[in-house]
Write a protein that holds these residues in place. Sequence first.
Motif, PDB file in Angstrom:
ATOM      1  N   SER A   1       8.492  29.212  -4.600  1.00 16.71           N
ATOM      2  CA  SER A   1       7.138  28.745  -4.353  1.00 16.71           C
ATOM      3  C   SER A   1       6.205  29.867  -3.977  1.00 16.71           C
ATOM      4  N   GLU A   2       6.742  31.047  -3.574  1.00 17.82           N
ATOM      5  CA  GLU A   2       5.865  32.155  -3.203  1.00 17.82           C
ATOM      6  C   GLU A   2       5.027  32.598  -4.377  1.00 17.82           C
ATOM      7  N   ALA A   3       5.540  32.437  -5.599  1.00 16.94           N
ATOM      8  CA  ALA A   3       4.796  32.884  -6.769  1.00 16.94           C
ATOM      9  C   ALA A   3       3.558  32.056  -6.991  1.00 16.94           C
ATOM     10  N   HIS A   4       3.561  30.798  -6.487  1.00 17.86           N
ATOM     11  CA  HIS A   4       2.423  29.925  -6.735  1.00 17.86           C
ATOM     12  C   HIS A   4       1.193  30.383  -5.982  1.00 17.86           C
ATOM     13  N   GLY A   5       1.344  31.067  -4.888  1.00 18.66           N
ATOM     14  CA  GLY A   5       0.189  31.431  -4.094  1.00 18.66           C
ATOM     15  C   GLY A   5      -0.162  32.893  -4.158  1.00 18.66           C
ATOM     16  N   ARG A   6       0.574  33.668  -4.942  1.00 12.64           N
ATOM     17  CA  ARG A   6       0.332  35.107  -4.967  1.00 12.64           C
ATOM     18  C   ARG A   6      -0.752  35.455  -5.968  1.00 12.64           C
ATOM     19  N   ALA A   7      -1.611  36.389  -5.613  1.00 13.19           N
ATOM     20  CA  ALA A   7      -2.682  36.798  -6.512  1.00 13.19           C
ATOM     21  C   ALA A   7      -2.100  37.504  -7.735  1.00 13.19           C
ATOM     22  N   ARG A   8      -2.741  37.327  -8.863  1.00 16.09           N
ATOM     23  CA  ARG A   8      -2.273  37.940 -10.090  1.00 16.09           C
ATOM     24  C   ARG A   8      -2.672  39.407 -10.142  1.00 16.09           C
ATOM     25  N   PRO A   9      -1.861  40.260 -10.752  1.00 11.92           N
ATOM     26  CA  PRO A   9      -2.188  41.683 -10.812  1.00 11.92           C
ATOM     27  C   PRO A   9      -3.429  41.924 -11.637  1.00 11.92           C
ATOM     28  N   ARG A  10      -4.150  42.980 -11.276  1.00 11.64           N
ATOM     29  CA  ARG A  10      -5.370  43.315 -11.983  1.00 11.64           C
ATOM     30  C   ARG A  10      -5.113  43.670 -13.443  1.00 11.64           C
ATOM     31  N   ALA A  11      -3.876  44.045 -13.761  1.00 14.64           N
ATOM     32  CA  ALA A  11      -3.565  44.441 -15.134  1.00 14.64           C
ATOM     33  C   ALA A  11      -3.749  43.309 -16.118  1.00 14.64           C
ATOM     34  N   THR A  12      -3.798  42.062 -15.631  1.00 18.57           N
ATOM     35  CA  THR A  12      -3.970  40.939 -16.544  1.00 18.57           C
ATOM     36  C   THR A  12      -5.400  40.860 -17.084  1.00 18.57           C
ATOM     37  N   ALA A  13      -6.341  41.462 -16.394  1.00 19.48           N
ATOM     38  CA  ALA A  13      -7.726  41.430 -16.850  1.00 19.48           C
ATOM     39  C   ALA A  13      -7.907  42.345 -18.055  1.00 19.48           C
ATOM     40  N   LEU A  14      -8.800  41.937 -18.948  1.00 18.46           N
ATOM     41  CA  LEU A  14      -9.077  42.734 -20.139  1.00 18.46           C
ATOM     42  C   LEU A  14     -10.179  43.738 -19.799  1.00 18.46           C
ATOM     43  N   SER A  15      -9.773  44.897 -19.323  1.00 17.64           N
ATOM     44  CA  SER A  15     -10.727  45.938 -18.980  1.00 17.64           C
ATOM     45  C   SER A  15     -11.176  46.658 -20.251  1.00 17.64           C
ATOM     46  N   PRO A  16     -12.334  47.344 -20.211  1.00 18.25           N
ATOM     47  CA  PRO A  16     -12.775  48.094 -21.393  1.00 18.25           C
ATOM     48  C   PRO A  16     -11.750  49.110 -21.861  1.00 18.25           C
ATOM     49  N   VAL A  17     -11.026  49.737 -20.928  1.00 19.06           N
ATOM     50  CA  VAL A  17     -10.022  50.731 -21.314  1.00 19.06           C
ATOM     51  C   VAL A  17      -8.896  50.078 -22.098  1.00 19.06           C
ATOM     52  N   ARG A  18      -8.400  48.950 -21.591  1.00 21.87           N
ATOM     53  CA  ARG A  18      -7.324  48.244 -22.282  1.00 21.87           C
ATOM     54  C   ARG A  18      -7.782  47.705 -23.626  1.00 21.87           C
ATOM     55  N   LEU A  19      -9.042  47.243 -23.691  1.00 22.06           N
ATOM     56  CA  LEU A  19      -9.568  46.747 -24.956  1.00 22.06           C
ATOM     57  C   LEU A  19      -9.621  47.855 -25.992  1.00 22.06           C
ATOM     58  N   LEU A  20     -10.117  49.035 -25.599  1.00 19.93           N
ATOM     59  CA  LEU A  20     -10.171  50.158 -26.527  1.00 19.93           C
ATOM     60  C   LEU A  20      -8.780  50.572 -26.972  1.00 19.93           C
ATOM     61  N   ASP A  21      -7.837  50.536 -26.052  1.00 20.76           N
ATOM     62  CA  ASP A  21      -6.460  50.886 -26.407  1.00 20.76           C
ATOM     63  C   ASP A  21      -5.889  49.889 -27.404  1.00 20.76           C
ATOM     64  N   GLU A  22      -6.204  48.618 -27.215  1.00 16.92           N
ATOM     65  CA  GLU A  22      -5.713  47.601 -28.144  1.00 16.92           C
ATOM     66  C   GLU A  22      -6.372  47.740 -29.506  1.00 16.92           C
ATOM     67  N   VAL A  23      -7.636  48.105 -29.528  1.00 18.60           N
ATOM     68  CA  VAL A  23      -8.331  48.306 -30.807  1.00 18.60           C
ATOM     69  C   VAL A  23      -7.725  49.495 -31.555  1.00 18.60           C
TER      70      VAL A  23
END
Length: 318
Positions: free
Chosen positions: A37-59
């Motif tokens: 149940s600890e996983a239900h309340g834990r904040a998600r890592p920032r890596a899940t967000a689509l940052s401009p750097v990650r978007l450019l890398d994916e492109v």
Amino acid sequence: MDAARPTIQGRRQGKPGASLPTTDVRAWAAGPGAAGSEAHGRARPRATALSPVRLLDEVRRTPSLYLVLAVLLVVAAWMRLRDPACTIFLYDQARDLIVLHDLVHLDRLPLLGPEVSTGGYLGPAMYYLLAPLAALSLAPEVMVLAFAASNIAAIVIAFAVCRRYFGARSGVVAATLLGFDAYAISSSRAIWNPYLLPLVSALLLLAVLRVVVETEWRWLPVVALCLALLPQLHLTAGVHLLALLPEILELPCLRRPPRRQLALAVACAAAMLLPLALFELRSGFANLRAIVAGVRGVARIGVPLPANLGALYAQNLL
């Protein structure tokens, strides 16, 4: 598949890409090492967000895929934005522009929205959303361009949702289906309250998944705002809500949201529903009763509304 991206497919034993029942999405979304149940309340890592750097890398890694997406969006936008004067302009469109004119220039605040064909009226949320644009111009072509832009935004959101949870290829497929659907194209080139449904529905889907799957409570006010707005655009919005019913029913099962986000969500929903609620309280819920009667088949198209409701509508302005 990118291990940092949240995906409905899930993980098994910390290895990306393995199948996992969707009921355990929140457990693995908290990241490796989260358990029970600890996983239900834990904040998600920032890596899940689509940052401009990650978007450019994916492109860079999949240039052909994003080239197809770019061409798709350009063509879809061209089909929606070209020649805005070529649109339908009938009673509904004239009525809406008159209400917007009175709202902006005469300070007459509507408490009711467009008429429902089977009886009753929708909420006036669309008029208040379009009021800033109406203050700049009441030209029908400008309003048509605004509706077309909302449909293009729905395509972008559909891509973003599918890309985030299923991968970029799924996002391109979703954007293609919406971008080149004949009805979606035709319905984006006119002034009519149901034609805002694609944008609001796509935004609601994104917000609900961000709250349920990733426990990002900052999206809770967006969920509340969309839930209050959808029924005021068209009665068929109930179909959209049914599609998201499992996710919406899961909201109370999550850990208690921060008070600030909960208060903001309640305030957003209340503000969106306030004009319609004022009319219902003043009229003894006559409008709601007329809508229910129409839905149940008591009212018929072409039959006048109840006399008391018709009289009340003449006084529906603040």
